[in-house]
Design an enzyme around this catalytic site. Structure first.
Site, PDB file in Angstrom:
ATOM      1  N   SER A 180       0.742  -5.456  -5.190  1.00 55.92           N
ATOM      2  CA  SER A 180      -0.305  -6.323  -5.745  1.00 55.92           C
ATOM      3  C   SER A 180       0.081  -6.821  -7.137  1.00 55.92           C
ATOM      4  O   SER A 180      -0.147  -7.994  -7.459  1.00 55.92           O
ATOM      5  CB  SER A 180      -1.653  -5.602  -5.768  1.00 55.92           C
ATOM      6  OG  SER A 180      -1.581  -4.449  -6.548  1.00 55.92           O
ATOM      7  N   TYR A 208      -9.270   6.584  -8.692  1.00 52.77           N
ATOM      8  CA  TYR A 208      -8.415   6.179  -9.818  1.00 52.77           C
ATOM      9  C   TYR A 208      -9.281   5.806 -11.021  1.00 52.77           C
ATOM     10  O   TYR A 208      -9.050   6.281 -12.153  1.00 52.77           O
ATOM     11  CB  TYR A 208      -7.547   4.984  -9.390  1.00 52.77           C
ATOM     12  CG  TYR A 208      -6.695   4.420 -10.505  1.00 52.77           C
ATOM     13  CD1 TYR A 208      -5.382   4.835 -10.687  1.00 52.77           C
ATOM     14  CD2 TYR A 208      -7.205   3.475 -11.394  1.00 52.77           C
ATOM     15  CE1 TYR A 208      -4.598   4.324 -11.708  1.00 52.77           C
ATOM     16  CE2 TYR A 208      -6.440   2.961 -12.429  1.00 52.77           C
ATOM     17  CZ  TYR A 208      -5.132   3.379 -12.576  1.00 52.77           C
ATOM     18  OH  TYR A 208      -4.364   2.875 -13.598  1.00 52.77           O
ATOM     19  N   ASP A 211       2.593  -1.477 -13.994  1.00 58.49           N
ATOM     20  CA  ASP A 211       3.240  -2.150 -12.861  1.00 58.49           C
ATOM     21  C   ASP A 211       3.743  -3.538 -13.262  1.00 58.49           C
ATOM     22  O   ASP A 211       4.859  -3.939 -12.921  1.00 58.49           O
ATOM     23  CB  ASP A 211       2.253  -2.270 -11.696  1.00 58.49           C
ATOM     24  CG  ASP A 211       1.611  -0.939 -11.351  1.00 58.49           C
ATOM     25  OD1 ASP A 211       2.218   0.103 -11.656  1.00 58.49           O
ATOM     26  OD2 ASP A 211       0.505  -0.935 -10.791  1.00 58.49           O
ATOM     27  N   GLY A 262       0.784  -1.232   0.000  1.00 60.24           N
ATOM     28  CA  GLY A 262       0.000   0.000   0.000  1.00 60.24           C
ATOM     29  C   GLY A 262       0.817   1.283   0.000  1.00 60.24           C
ATOM     30  O   GLY A 262       0.305   2.339   0.339  1.00 60.24           O
ATOM     31  N   SER A 269       3.728  -1.222  -5.918  1.00 56.60           N
ATOM     32  CA  SER A 269       3.074  -2.277  -6.689  1.00 56.60           C
ATOM     33  C   SER A 269       3.211  -3.668  -6.095  1.00 56.60           C
ATOM     34  O   SER A 269       3.545  -4.632  -6.795  1.00 56.60           O
ATOM     35  CB  SER A 269       3.597  -2.292  -8.133  1.00 56.60           C
ATOM     36  OG  SER A 269       3.233  -1.127  -8.758  1.00 56.60           O
TER      37      SER A 269
HETATM   38  C1  GLA Z   1      -1.217   2.525 -10.531  1.00 59.30           C
HETATM   39  C2  GLA Z   1      -1.729   1.612 -11.640  1.00 59.30           C
HETATM   40  C3  GLA Z   1      -0.905   1.759 -12.913  1.00 59.30           C
HETATM   41  C4  GLA Z   1      -0.745   3.222 -13.330  1.00 59.30           C
HETATM   42  C5  GLA Z   1      -0.335   4.079 -12.113  1.00 59.30           C
HETATM   43  C6  GLA Z   1      -0.345   5.549 -12.427  1.00 59.30           C
HETATM   44  O1  GLA Z   1       0.056   2.120 -10.124  1.00 59.30           O
HETATM   45  O2  GLA Z   1      -1.682   0.268 -11.216  1.00 59.30           O
HETATM   46  O3  GLA Z   1      -1.481   0.996 -13.971  1.00 59.30           O
HETATM   47  O4  GLA Z   1      -1.894   3.715 -13.930  1.00 59.30           O
HETATM   48  O5  GLA Z   1      -1.181   3.871 -10.995  1.00 59.30           O
HETATM   49  O6  GLA Z   1       0.663   5.854 -13.327  1.00 59.30           O
END
Ligand code: GLA
Length: 355
Positions: free
Chosen positions: A117, A212, A162, A111, A115
């Protein structure tokens, strides 16, 4: 105490790293450009084949467990959704590892925008494909499976940033990804006398995923209104056709794509002053055009700048999470900041025992 099914000799293990995004934020789902790199920490999945249809999972760091049917996993929230989703989405693609005993270990903070996840999804996908004795998927197919897990099991309409960053990681380089044709190119990341550091600005609020997803819809609406397939095809001179919010979203994406290319050129020239200025400009646009900063993020940016950062910006989706700064090596790092550098990408660690 969970009872584990009888294990067969078949074991597969995979590691997938987290990622830092140097620049190129909220561009992936707009057919744009980004320049991420994989870091040294990540998620390791060990999957042992078992007789029958039961999957038993142990998330070792959390000391939490799950148990479900490999053939028909039921819906659930949190980390469990990724494991169940991996079985479901891989099955749609014809890969059925069957019953298994799975252990997940991670040295990634969760969190905070590195990344975790996506790393979990990628490690699962690699290990389970191997366990099913299927030929490995190519990186793009793997990333797409993981994106489907994220979208259909975790409800986040994310792009491919990611997963591709985790899969394509290379020591000493950032990965330039063009989300229009999905090509990748390694760009040497030489930071002469400087380092990249992350400073956690705190957890994301519960509504961050919905916010988002809304940004993504706004970008799609903006592209449709200017007659482009996606915002990669939009131009600054199109923006007058758009209402304020959509114009600002599009302004961010168009500008950010340009900044990614400028960052690549700055790295090629070894011009870290310009790279720092581009990080600052990216942050200002994410805050003022994309509206994804928060007071705690601004505070973390200020702390990095006060420590002498050449540039600092929020990273990932925004609304909290890690802030990235480019600091001279002799600067005193703010408390809690950690240095990050590019490392190799996701890989199988142990092959399955089956032919
Ligand atoms: C998160 C999403 C990605 C990307 C970023 C912003 O990490 O998982 O796919 O959109 O936000 O750049």
């Amino acid at each position: 105490m969970a009872t584990y099914p009888t294990l067969s000799a078949n074991v597969a293990q995979a590691f997938a790293p987290g990622r830092v995004n140097l620049i190129g934020e909220h561009t992936d789902y707009n057919g744009g450009l980004a320049l991420p790199f994989a870091i040294g920490s990540g998620v390791t999945v060990t999957a042992a084949g078992a007789d029958g249809d039961r999957v038993e999972v142990h998330a070792a760091d959390l000391n939490e467990r799950d148990s479900f049917s490999a053939a028909s996993p039921a819906r659930i929230h949190g980390w469990r959704a990724y494991v169940r989703g991996a079985f479901a989405v891989l099955a749609q693609a014809g890969t059925r590892p069957g019953g298994a005993s799975i252990t997940i270990r991670s040295d990634l903070p969760r969190g905070v925008g590195v990344s975790s996840s996506a790393a979990l999804g990628v490690a699962l996908c690699l290990a389970l494909t191997e366990l099913a004795a299927e030929p490995p998927l190519d990186p793009l197919a793997t990333a797409r499976v993981c994106q489907t897990i994220e979208q259909t099991w975790a409800g986040a309409e994310t792009g491919l940033l990611d997963q591709l960053a985790s899969l394509h990681g290379a020591a000493g380089a950032a990965t330039l990804i063009d989300f229009q044709d999905l090509s990748v190119k390694q760009v040497p990341l030489t930071l002469d006398g400087h380092s990249l550091v992350l400073l956690d600005s705190g957890p994301r609020p519960p509504g961050a995923t919905a916010a988002y997803n809304r940004r993504r819809q706004e970008c799609e609406a903006a592209a449709a209104r200017v007659g482009a397939q996606d915002l990669r095809g939009a131009l600054f001179q199109d923006l007058h056709m758009l209402p304020d919010v959509l114009a600002r979203r599009a302004r961010h994406v168009i500008g950010e794509n340009g900044r990614v290319l400028e960052a690549v050129h700055a790295l090629e020239r070894g011009d870290l002053t310009t790279l720092g200025a581009l990080l600052d400009a990216s942050h200002a646009s994410l805050r003022d055009n994309f509206d994804v900063s928060t007071p705690t993020v601004e505070d973390a940016v200020r702390r990095l700048k006060d420590a002498g950062a050449l540039g600092a910006r929020l990273m990932g989706a925004g609304f909290g999470g890690s802030v990235l700064g480019l600091l001279p090596l002799d600067a005193a790092m703010p408390t809690g900041a950690v240095a990050v550098r590019p490392c190799d990408g996701a890989r199988l660690l142990t092959q399955s025992a089956l032919p």
